[in-house]
Design an enzyme around this catalytic site. Structure first.
Site, PDB file in Angstrom:
ATOM      1  N   ALA A 250     -30.265  43.000  48.100  1.00  0.00           N
ATOM      2  CA  ALA A 250     -30.409  42.722  49.564  1.00  0.00           C
ATOM      3  C   ALA A 250     -30.857  43.706  50.439  1.00  0.00           C
ATOM      4  CB  ALA A 250     -28.931  41.917  49.688  1.00  0.00           C
ATOM      5  N   ALA A 251     -30.656  44.786  50.072  1.00  0.00           N
ATOM      6  CA  ALA A 251     -30.693  46.032  51.145  1.00  0.00           C
ATOM      7  C   ALA A 251     -32.239  45.213  51.708  1.00  0.00           C
ATOM      8  CB  ALA A 251     -31.807  47.185  50.523  1.00  0.00           C
ATOM      9  N   GLY A 252     -33.307  45.052  51.356  1.00  0.00           N
ATOM     10  CA  GLY A 252     -34.715  44.881  52.035  1.00  0.00           C
ATOM     11  C   GLY A 252     -34.348  43.730  52.601  1.00  0.00           C
ATOM     12  N   ASP A 253     -33.242  42.317  52.416  1.00  0.00           N
ATOM     13  CA  ASP A 253     -32.917  41.667  52.573  1.00  0.00           C
ATOM     14  C   ASP A 253     -32.603  42.063  54.385  1.00  0.00           C
ATOM     15  OD1 ASP A 253     -34.134  39.820  51.099  1.00  0.00           O
ATOM     16  OD2 ASP A 253     -32.331  39.323  50.145  1.00  0.00           O
TER      17      ASP A 253
HETATM   18  O1  RIB Z   1     -32.640  40.298  47.606  1.00  0.00           O
HETATM   19  C1  RIB Z   1     -31.560  39.819  47.089  1.00  0.00           C
HETATM   20  C2  RIB Z   1     -31.688  38.587  46.381  1.00  0.00           C
HETATM   21  O2  RIB Z   1     -33.134  38.633  46.010  1.00  0.00           O
HETATM   22  C3  RIB Z   1     -30.875  38.182  45.582  1.00  0.00           C
HETATM   23  O3  RIB Z   1     -29.789  37.778  46.782  1.00  0.00           O
HETATM   24  C4  RIB Z   1     -30.970  36.832  44.897  1.00  0.00           C
HETATM   25  O4  RIB Z   1     -30.733  35.944  45.406  1.00  0.00           O
HETATM   26  C5  RIB Z   1     -32.947  37.029  44.736  1.00  0.00           C
HETATM   27  O5  RIB Z   1     -32.966  36.176  45.636  1.00  0.00           O
END
Ligand code: RIB
Length: 305
Positions: A250-253
């Protein structure tokens, strides 16, 4: 009034194991821990934008199972508007994640309810899109739905961000004209541009190619090497804050959600990139997807070690 960010995308329950290293094909490894953690690229980006100062609405689908209830409640706990999170019969999306001792991960996702987010379902919640300042999409929901959301965002005059993740193939060419900010990582930039990306220089070539293909501006995230911005007129490298990584999930998110929240709040593009980078750097110092995403005060208090 805080700026309004709308995320159209996925919600997954992450089934996370830690192991000394990632398994090879056919191999069984003994894991060190297991946890179920709320995730999904769309939901993670929504949580990031909300914790980092934006008013957020999520457009997506969860299943009628226990995971679906938990995923929705996790967003509601962040004051994220979930009127456009539909509950559909069947299983929620899941992600099987292994994180190794070097903080690298391997992820397999199963779409489940995310596959039920059709253009027609998004159309039912058009007023949510109409109220947005910024609309963010990723690629864990059907392509037709991503194409619809991008086109609708453009038609409504919103700032449109596409995080093309996960991507293993080129995007439909007609999407590019509807994208203000395309934010791929290195492998996604390579898949989209058809060029190898394994250095800052090759990322620059790929980013320029993606601008030629029609994306307004491109930000290639390079992990510990920062981010590369290109808009056809100029290219700029933004170094990443240095931190000790525990888990990069989730760093990119977090970067995408933080960048969107900062941009929507009126920060300059460069400041929004730096803000997203600090948020992403903080996220890798903690385990898990949504639990690792920092708050606005965490980012404001950050000092380079
Ligand atoms: O970017 C991380 C996410 O990728 C995770 O939370 C997982 O659910 C996938 O979708």
């Amino acid at each position: 009034m805080p700026a309004k960010v709308v995320v159209v995308g996925s919600l997954n329950m992450d089934l996370v194991t830690r192991a000394p290293r990632l398994p090879r094909g056919g191999e069984t490894l003994i894991g060190e821990s297991f946890a179920t953690v709320s995730g999904g690229k769309g939901a993670n980006q929504a949580v990031a934008a909300a914790r980092l100062g934006a008013q957020v609405s999520m457009v997506g689908c969860v299943g009628s199972d226990a995971y679906g209830k938990e995923l929705r409640e996790a967003l509601l706990a962040e004051q994220i508007d979930c009127q456009a999170v539909s509950v559909v019969d069947g299983s929620s999306g899941v992600a099987l994640i292994v994180v190794d001792d070097n903080s690298q991960n391997a992820i397999v996702i199963v779409a489940g309810a995310n596959g039920a987010l059709t253009p027609a379902v998004i159309g039912c919640f058009d007023p949510v899109l109409q109220a947005a300042d910024v609309i963010i999409c990723q690629l864990e929901v059907p392509d037709a739905s991503v194409g619809h959301a991008l086109a609708r965002g453009r038609a409504l005059g919103k700032t449109v961000i596409l995080n093309p993740a996960p991507a293993s193939r080129p995007l439909p060419v007609d999407w590019y004209a509807n994208i203000d900010y395309l934010i791929p990582n290195e492998s996604e930039a390579s898949a989209l541009s058809g060029l190898p990306v394994d250095s800052r220089q090759s990322a620059q070539a790929a980013a320029n190619r993606l601008v030629e293909m029609g994306a307004g501006k491109v930000i290639v995230t390079l992990g510990a090497d920062g981010a590369l911005f290109a808009d056809g007129a100029r290219v700029e490298h933004f170094p990443a804050p240095s931190v000790k990584a525990v888990d990069t999930t989730a760093a990119g998110d977090t970067f995408v959600g933080g960048f969107a929240a900062a941009l929507a709040s009126g920060k300059s593009e460069a400041d929004a990139i730096r803000f997203g980078q600090v948020a992403a750097a903080l996220s890798v110092t903690c385990a898990g997807a949504q639990p690792s995403i920092p708050t606005l005060s965490d980012v404001q208090a950050f000092k380079t070690p």
